[in-house]
Design a protein around this motif. Structure first.
Motif: not given
Length: 283
Positions: A64, A103, A105, A163, A172, A184, A187, A210
């Protein structure tokens, strides 16, 4: 069943009952703490840390990249080389395994976004001088500031596959789809991910938030200590808190060595469920 004081067993009573999700032999061993609370009624340990290691079991793992965007480039300079290594290594692993995801963000709050919530009230309205802004609740430089750092940006295919997304909170996981579910989390659940590795910005805000959210949702959490950074003086404090509560703080080299030498793909659903928000397994 309604829980009352009458039907909550004592620890001694509970330990006598079968529990298929616990290793009783391990549970009865003392914790390897070095110090204890003086005079505490349960001789309470003062120190905690993750009892697991990455190589303990096969895993389904996601990298992430938390708010690694151009507006934060001034704070990312020291960690950018390590994040580049992480992305390259996870992409290589993903090409060989269906149990690896990446992923990205970007923090996308704006002063005129129409959202007024607890975050706005917490930070307050001060510090929004156009030429020298300070308020951390908002993006100052517009669309240009929301672009992922170019050295670690997702490819067109990764963006097309969903993503990369814009978040509006520190966590997140706190961005939702049209069904009110965490974007998220959905996913990651689609790929049966059970472990997350967090890099990015800022350590004491988005990264820590997160980490806590991931733990609450049933993921094993790794924070890469030399691939996260912050604008405040709280870097080491945040890493200490993460490592002693919900995450395992490792170095870039430790994670890279694991991914290159010890990573094996876990079976979907082996350790984490997908039906309940906290990741519990059915039954």
């Amino acid at each position: 069943m309604k829980v009352t004081e009458k039907n909550v067993p004592t620890l001694k009573e509970a330990l006598k009952q079968p529990c298929k999700h616990r290793d009783m032999e391990l549970a009865l061993q003392p914790m390897p703490n070095y110090s204890r609370t003086p005079g505490g009624p349960n001789d309470t340990p003062l120190s905690f840390w993750a009892s697991w290691n990455l190589a303990d079991r096969p895993r389904r793992i996601a990298l992430l990249l938390d708010d690694c965007q151009e507006e934060y480039r001034p704070y990312a300079g020291q960690i950018l080389p390590n994040m580049v290594k992480m992305v390259e290594t996870f992409r290589a692993a993903r090409s060989k395994s269906d149990g690896v995801c990446i992923a990205w963000s970007a923090w996308s709050r704006r002063f005129d976004d129409g959202i007024s919530n607890a975050m706005d009230r917490w930070y307050g309205p001060h510090g929004l001088r156009p030429d020298d802004p300070e308020n951390a609740a908002y993006v100052f430089t517009g669309s240009a500031g929301l672009k992922p750092l170019s050295e670690i940006a997702p490819t067109d295919a990764e963006v097309s596959d969903g993503w990369f997304y814009h978040g509006k909170h520190l966590d997140m996981f706190w961005t939702f789809d049209e069904n009110g579910k965490s974007y998220l989390d959905e996913k990651l659940k689609a790929h049966d991910i059970d472990t997350i590795v967090i890099v990015g910005l800022w350590t004491d805000e988005c990264v820590l938030s997160t980490a806590y959210a991931g733990n609450s949702r049933g993921y094993d959490v790794v924070v890469v200590g030399d691939a996260v950074a912050t604008a405040t003086a709280n870097q080491e404090t945040a890493l200490t808190v993460a490592n002693s509560t919900v995450a395992k703080v490792l170095s870039t080299e430790e994670v890279l060595a694991y991914m290159k030498n010890d990573f094996t793909t876990g079976s979907p659903g082996a350790v984490k469920g997908t039906r309940h928000p906290d990741g519990r397994k059915p039954g």
